[in-house]
Scaffold this motif. Structure first.
Motif, mmCIF file in Angstrom:
data_model
loop_
_atom_site.group_PDB
_atom_site.id
_atom_site.type_symbol
_atom_site.label_atom_id
_atom_site.label_comp_id
_atom_site.label_asym_id
_atom_site.label_seq_id
_atom_site.Cartn_x
_atom_site.Cartn_y
_atom_site.Cartn_z
ATOM 1 N N VAL A 147 0.857 -1.196 0.000
ATOM 2 C CA VAL A 147 0.000 0.000 0.000
ATOM 3 C C VAL A 147 0.887 1.239 0.000
ATOM 4 O O VAL A 147 2.044 1.182 0.415
ATOM 5 N N ALA A 151 -1.319 5.614 2.907
ATOM 6 C CA ALA A 151 -2.627 4.954 2.837
ATOM 7 C C ALA A 151 -3.346 5.063 4.186
ATOM 8 O O ALA A 151 -2.708 5.043 5.244
ATOM 9 N N SER A 176 -8.283 -3.303 -0.407
ATOM 10 C CA SER A 176 -7.352 -3.329 -1.537
ATOM 11 C C SER A 176 -7.948 -2.733 -2.804
ATOM 12 O O SER A 176 -7.227 -2.184 -3.638
ATOM 13 N N ASN A 179 -7.317 1.039 -2.183
ATOM 14 C CA ASN A 179 -6.101 1.581 -1.587
ATOM 15 C C ASN A 179 -4.806 0.833 -1.900
ATOM 16 O O ASN A 179 -3.728 1.408 -1.783
ATOM 17 N N ALA A 180 -4.886 -0.431 -2.265
ATOM 18 C CA ALA A 180 -3.665 -1.226 -2.419
ATOM 19 C C ALA A 180 -2.986 -0.990 -3.756
ATOM 20 O O ALA A 180 -3.645 -0.765 -4.776
#
Length: 284
Positions: A147, A151, A176, A179-180
């Motif tokens: 990330v 994040a 995810s 944000n990932a």
């Protein structure tokens, strides 16, 4: 436009060849003839990829036509000048015979042998030949998440990866999506640890010791957080897990069955032919 240029090209190329000596396929448009062999428009059109420019299509067609003509000329010239035609005919017949036998054997194998050994057969093979299944690299099962350094909810992410339970996995998957940078779940599949290390910003001198002494790893650089949960691991030199070796075990068993089947089949054919008098031995 492309077709017109192609026909123009062929017309120019055709000047170099003699007039047609044999009738061409009237249902197809013949572009040229050499040594009694015809090249047709559809053959040239088939090798031109779609969406190419007119210049490119002409160049592709030009190369194909030259290669086609050259192959015909070399082949026909070779036929006129080789002296061992009988040897070549014999080799071709041997190859044809081998090909037909192989195709027939493969058909019999498909009809009479299982597509895959039973689970019990594979487990037994694995237990009996474990020494043949030694790992050549470290492997792990787990979770790998990357990330951005800024994040949100990093503490939650850390907790989810550490836990790795069903609820945590659901949270990681949802997180995810937005944000990932990358998310790999391989908790049910053995993965070479070297593949994971390629994504880590650190150098590890002893990977075997590294994976055997940890369940959770967190590393950061100036732009990213890296989270790794190690569910299970096997080190180089240990026995390969059955589920990883399973495809290879299946192939080994099937190849053995195929070889035995072909041998038995050939022996039966020979025995039946001798018994019914199909094979006649002459006295010496």
């Amino acid at each position: 436009m492309r077709l017109n240029r192609l026909l123009w090209l062929v017309a120019i190329a055709g000047i170099a060849f003699s007039c047609q000596k044999e009738k061409s396929d009237v249902k197809r448009k013949a572009l040229l003839e050499v040594e009694g062999k015809f090249l047709y428009l559809d053959q040239v059109q088939d090798i031109i990829p779609p969406n190419v420019s007119s210049d490119d299509s002409t160049q592709i067609a030009d190369s194909y036509i030259k290669k086609w003509v050259t192959d015909v000329l070399v082949y026909e010239n070779a036929k006129r000048n080789i002296s061992n035609k009988e040897e070549i005919d014999q080799l071709l017949e041997e190859y044809r015979k081998s090909l037909i036998i192989h195709q027939y054997q493969q058909k019999l194998i498909q009809q009479r042998l299982p597509q895959e050994p039973s689970e019990e057969e594979m487990q037994t093979f694995y237990e009996n030949f474990k020494d043949q299944f030694q790992l050549s690299e470290n492997i792990i099962k787990g979770i790998f998440l990357v990330v951005p350094v800024n994040a949100p909810k990093i503490n939650n992410v850390r907790s989810w990866v550490r836990s790795g339970d069903t609820k945590a996995l659901e949270n990681i998957e949802k997180y995810s999506l937005q944000n990932a940078i990358s998310y790999d779940y391989f908790g049910n599949k053995w993965t070479p640890f070297s593949e994971i290390l390629k994504k880590f910003p650190v150098q590890i001198e002893d990977p075997a010791a590294y994976v055997s002494g940890r369940k959770f790893v967190e590393v950061s650089d100036s732009t990213k957080h890296y989270f790794l949960r190690i569910e299970d691991f096997r080190k180089t030199g240990q026995t390969e897990p059955f589920e990883m070796a399973r495809p290879r075990i299946s192939n080994l068993i099937l190849n053995k069955l195929k070889a035995e089947f072909i041998t038995n089949f050939e022996n039966e054919i020979y025995k039946d032919a001798v018994d019914n008098g199909s094979v006649n031995y002459f006295e010496k």
